[in-house]
Every structure is written in C-alpha cells, then in structure tokens.
Design a protein around this motif. Sequence first.
Motif, PDB file in Angstrom:
ATOM      1  N   ARG A  30      12.703   2.502  -0.596  1.00 46.81           N
ATOM      2  CA  ARG A  30      11.964   3.670  -1.089  1.00 46.81           C
ATOM      3  C   ARG A  30      12.861   4.894  -1.271  1.00 46.81           C
ATOM      4  N   ASP A  57       0.523   4.830  -3.203  1.00 39.33           N
ATOM      5  CA  ASP A  57       1.425   3.751  -2.795  1.00 39.33           C
ATOM      6  C   ASP A  57       1.761   3.761  -1.303  1.00 39.33           C
ATOM      7  N   THR A  77       1.608   7.129  -7.535  1.00 41.62           N
ATOM      8  CA  THR A  77       2.623   6.487  -8.359  1.00 41.62           C
ATOM      9  C   THR A  77       2.047   6.093  -9.713  1.00 41.62           C
ATOM     10  N   ARG A 130       6.600   9.295  -8.950  1.00 40.10           N
ATOM     11  CA  ARG A 130       5.738   9.557  -7.798  1.00 40.10           C
ATOM     12  C   ARG A 130       5.421  11.049  -7.719  1.00 40.10           C
TER      13      ARG A 130
END
Length: 289
Positions: free
Chosen positions: A54, A145, A150, A170
């Motif tokens: 991430r 998410d 997102t 995002r």
Amino acid sequence: MQTFSKKKAVTLAKAGDIGVPSARPARRKRKVVPGDAPSADFVEALARGLRVMRCFEPGVKSLGNLELAQLTGLPKSTISRIVYTLTNLGYLRYHTDTGRYSPGYGVLALGFGLLAGLEVRQLARPLMEDLAHATGGAVALGTFDGQAMTYVDAVHGSSALYLRLPVGHRLGPDSAMGRAYLAALTDAEREALLAGLDGDALQPEMIAQARTDIEQTGCCFAIGDWQQGINAVAAPFATFTGEGLFVMSCGGPANVLPEAYLRMEVAGMLREIVAKLSPAYAQAFSRAR
C-alpha cells in the motif's frame, strides 16, 4: 431515510435465488467486518506484506527499505524479508542500479482481475460517459478500500480538466465521495470505520452536513472545501449485483461546475443514474422527498 448498507445489496442480489440441497451442511463462514479488531484467524505476516504494498500509491515510482520502514513503522529486518518475498513472487521489482523497489507485474493480475469481475463497473460505464459528456466534468465510481475511497472507474468529460484522477486513485474521507460513503453508513459502522482510519478524522460538523445533504437530496457536496476551486457532488448506493456499497461522483473546476449548476442540475442527473443501478437508492430517496 434508510441507510445504504452492504447487507441490503446482498439481500437484493439474492432475492429469488433457489436453494439447492447439498450432501452436507455448508460450514458457516466467519463474518469479516473491515475495521474490526483482529481475531485468532488474522494472519499478521500477510497484513504486513499488504501494508508494504500500500506504500506504492499513485505517483510513487519507487521506494527503498528505509522509506518503507518509515512509512509502515516496521523494523528494517522485517521489511527486508517482506520485500524479498514479494520480489520473489513478482509483486515487487528490484532495481539494481538504485537499490529501490517498484510494483511488479504480478500486481496487475490482481487489479485487473478485480476490475474485470465488477459487474457494477460494466453497468455504470455507459451511464458515466453520458454524464461526463453532458456536464464536462470528471465522473468517477469508487468504494472504500479499508483506508480510503478508491476509484474503480473514471471518465473525463473534457480535455480542459486539469485534475484528471485515474483508476486506482485514492481519496480521503473529506472528499465528496468520502462524505457520501460515510453518510450512507449506520452510526455504528461509521464510528468503527473512523476509528480505524490513519491520520486525521473528518470533522463532526462535516459529517453532520453530509448526512443532512443525503437525507434531503440523496447526494453530498464538496464546494471548494476539499480542494480549492473544485466542486463535486456524490451519491452512495448499494448495488443490486450484491457487490457492496459504492459511490458515484461528478466534479470539476468551479468555472465548469459552478455551485448552482451542480446543485440544481448535475445532482439530479446523478440521482437518475444511481437509481438505475440501485432500486434501494431510488426507493429511499423517494421516501425522503
């Protein structure tokens, strides 16, 4: 007005299903609720690996071990093992000239597999294109998410748009899309989600305004307060495909989407589109009116 929950979407999707007897009773699966405290079934090593992945947000081309350790809060020794494993599996690429890592092609298989299987994305695409062309704004479809909203699809109605956010982008909870998602949750769901977010939480007055907007108009608005000079409207809906809670938004520069036009015209067009994708939204909004 009723809230739009994932449970409603699943109920709608399963309406009319015919049960088929099986040889033995199906094992009851554990219900997984994002934001809940980890249970004994939680695999911490996997969670750490995903935390590393991430870190490679849109616009981040490469990261080194030290940067990954700082971003995740994990020890460098742990980072070294994780990136070795992810590189070996094809989810990261190692650049020998810089000693840094970037996402590998294995990530594409996961992402495109998800996008290709999203029925709501296929159903919404032509409707999004119509809205983008009619308004000249950027129309996006997104969902939560685990930490942010997102984009799963995006259509840009004008080449003049300087804010062109791609699939995978995002957004924080203060965006029109984030506010709409939060306003659609129950109080308990909203509190659990906000408690699990990294960084600053949304201001209570902004959440209260979002809930009022949803009850009165079926939409949430961000008028220059998410990003200066940008106006946006967003509507949450639980899909009849049973894929969960999504939000569709339309936004752009204030000179393209001035507030009056956004509230009086664009919001109405957005409501009509979302109602086609979610009978539950259409019924709830008709009751609210």
